[in-house]
Design an enzyme around this catalytic site. Structure first.
Site, mmCIF file in Angstrom:
data_model
loop_
_atom_site.group_PDB
_atom_site.id
_atom_site.type_symbol
_atom_site.label_atom_id
_atom_site.label_comp_id
_atom_site.label_asym_id
_atom_site.label_seq_id
_atom_site.Cartn_x
_atom_site.Cartn_y
_atom_site.Cartn_z
ATOM 1 N N GLY A 40 3.315 -13.017 -22.505
ATOM 2 C CA GLY A 40 2.462 -12.598 -23.219
ATOM 3 C C GLY A 40 1.652 -11.853 -22.713
ATOM 4 O O GLY A 40 1.014 -13.328 -21.841
ATOM 5 N N ASN A 186 -4.622 0.321 -16.218
ATOM 6 C CA ASN A 186 -3.901 0.549 -14.732
ATOM 7 C C ASN A 186 -3.786 2.427 -14.503
ATOM 8 O O ASN A 186 -4.190 2.904 -15.550
ATOM 9 C CB ASN A 186 -2.715 -0.027 -14.804
ATOM 10 C CG ASN A 186 -1.577 0.576 -15.600
ATOM 11 O OD1 ASN A 186 -1.405 1.278 -16.040
ATOM 12 N ND2 ASN A 186 -0.648 -0.448 -15.725
ATOM 13 N N LEU A 223 -5.118 -0.167 -9.337
ATOM 14 C CA LEU A 223 -3.702 1.106 -8.539
ATOM 15 C C LEU A 223 -3.044 0.700 -7.603
ATOM 16 O O LEU A 223 -2.858 1.231 -7.067
ATOM 17 C CB LEU A 223 -5.025 2.583 -8.493
ATOM 18 C CG LEU A 223 -5.786 2.878 -9.000
ATOM 19 C CD1 LEU A 223 -7.541 3.629 -7.843
ATOM 20 C CD2 LEU A 223 -5.882 4.535 -9.550
ATOM 21 N N ALA A 252 0.839 -9.066 -12.872
ATOM 22 C CA ALA A 252 -0.001 -9.014 -11.548
ATOM 23 C C ALA A 252 -1.420 -8.138 -12.492
ATOM 24 O O ALA A 252 -2.308 -9.245 -12.143
ATOM 25 C CB ALA A 252 0.228 -8.318 -10.504
ATOM 26 N N ASP A 254 -2.541 -9.029 -15.500
ATOM 27 C CA ASP A 254 -2.549 -10.377 -16.374
ATOM 28 C C ASP A 254 -3.748 -10.956 -15.429
ATOM 29 O O ASP A 254 -5.038 -11.282 -15.801
ATOM 30 C CB ASP A 254 -1.554 -10.409 -16.625
ATOM 31 C CG ASP A 254 -0.982 -9.875 -17.710
ATOM 32 O OD1 ASP A 254 -1.611 -8.817 -18.764
ATOM 33 O OD2 ASP A 254 0.039 -10.143 -18.212
#
Length: 302
Positions: A40, A186, A223, A252, A254
């Site tokens: 989560g 992102n 990125l 990643a 998070d």
């Protein structure tokens, strides 16, 4: 101990299957392994904050099932303040069905469960946590009305407010932007927010400046292997990514958000906080799973 960071968001149990590739529509594909892992976006970010050097409290919901007990216990085991994690009767806990391919890319389906019952009054009931915090983090895996309330309340209290707009399918409500200190999308999320096809630094800068024109103070576009682009009133800065061999990119983003927030809460300058979050995220992609992949402070410090 007073929580310096409060995360308002989701708790999911991740059901993770690994396969050579992602299945096509209508296809049954033989997998290679399966794991049940606490996740989560909200819980992942709370774990990242705790492991990366700051005290943290979680506000969220689980269902009255075995997964809910496991999710709450996983946070308690990290030393996270869970007084704001409520159990919703008659619903499942949140679930994420994840397939990871041989190149470490993933495909995810989210079942909201208890996360869908996290209402503004759920957050209001723990206003004391918000008042004592220095940094407040939100994502978009809980009802938008709850996110809107938390952002506005954080701004009214003068806290540092971070929004990770994930998952994202379109622009945010206009009145949210002025309440956000750091917006962290992102590439695909930045594109959904702005309509700009984000694929490189130049397009990321266009998207970031467009978001800043809407009232956001700072935008960090992550990125992947291309690093991160930071746009603020002082200009635009690129942070190259550490070079690693990825195994699993789950969590990643998070890890970056949690690491960045933890560094800010410790008083680290924002540029170094971004670099710190990147180092933590780079380590996480070399490991499998969501929360199990998140590193600890001693692993990330230079």
């Amino acid at each position: 101990m007073q929580a310096k960071v409060v995360v308002v968001g989701s708790l999911n149990m991740d059901l993770v299957a690994r396969a050579p590739r992602l299945p096509r529509a209508g296809e049954t594909l033989a997998g290679e392994s399966f794991a049940t892992v606490p996740g989560g976006k909200g819980a992942n970010q709370a774990v990242a904050v705790a492991r990366l050097g700051a005290s943290v409290a979680m506000i969220g919901n689980v269902g009255d099932d075995a997964y809910g007990q496991q999710l709450r216990q996983a946070l308690l085991d990290e030393g996270i303040d869970c007084q704001g994690v409520a159990v919703c009767t008659g619903v499942s806990s949140g679930l994420a069905l994840i397939v990871v391919d041989a190149s470490s890319q993933n495909s995810i389906v989210i079942i909201p469960g208890g996360n869908g019952q996290l209402l503004p009054e759920s957050v209001q009931a723990f206003d004391a946590l918000l008042k004592r915090a220095e940094v407040i983090i939100c994502q978009l895996e809980v009802p938008l009305a709850t996110v809107a309330y938390t952002l506005a309340r954080g701004r009214a209290l003068g806290k540092t407010v971070i929004l990770n707009p994930a998952p994202c399918t379109g622009p945010l409500p206009q009145d949210w932007y002025a309440a956000i200190d750091y917006l962290i999308p992102n590439e695909s999320e930045a594109q959904a927010l702005t309509g700009v096809a984000v694929s490189d630094l130049a397009s990321a800068e266009v998207a970031a400046e467009q978001l800043r024109s809407l009232g956001v103070q700072n935008v960090i576009v992550t990125l992947g292997a291309q690093g991160a682009l930071f746009a603020s009133a002082q200009g635009v800065r690129h942070f190259p990514a550490p070079v690693v061999q990825p195994l699993d990119t789950t969590a990643a983003g998070d890890t970056f958000v949690g690491g960045f927030a933890a560094a800010l809460a410790r008083g680290v300058e924002e540029g170094e906080a971004i670099a710190f979050g990147q180092r933590a995220a780079a380590l996480s992609v070399t490991r499998a799973g969501a929360q199990p992949s998140i590193p600890y402070l001693f692993e990330v410090q230079p």
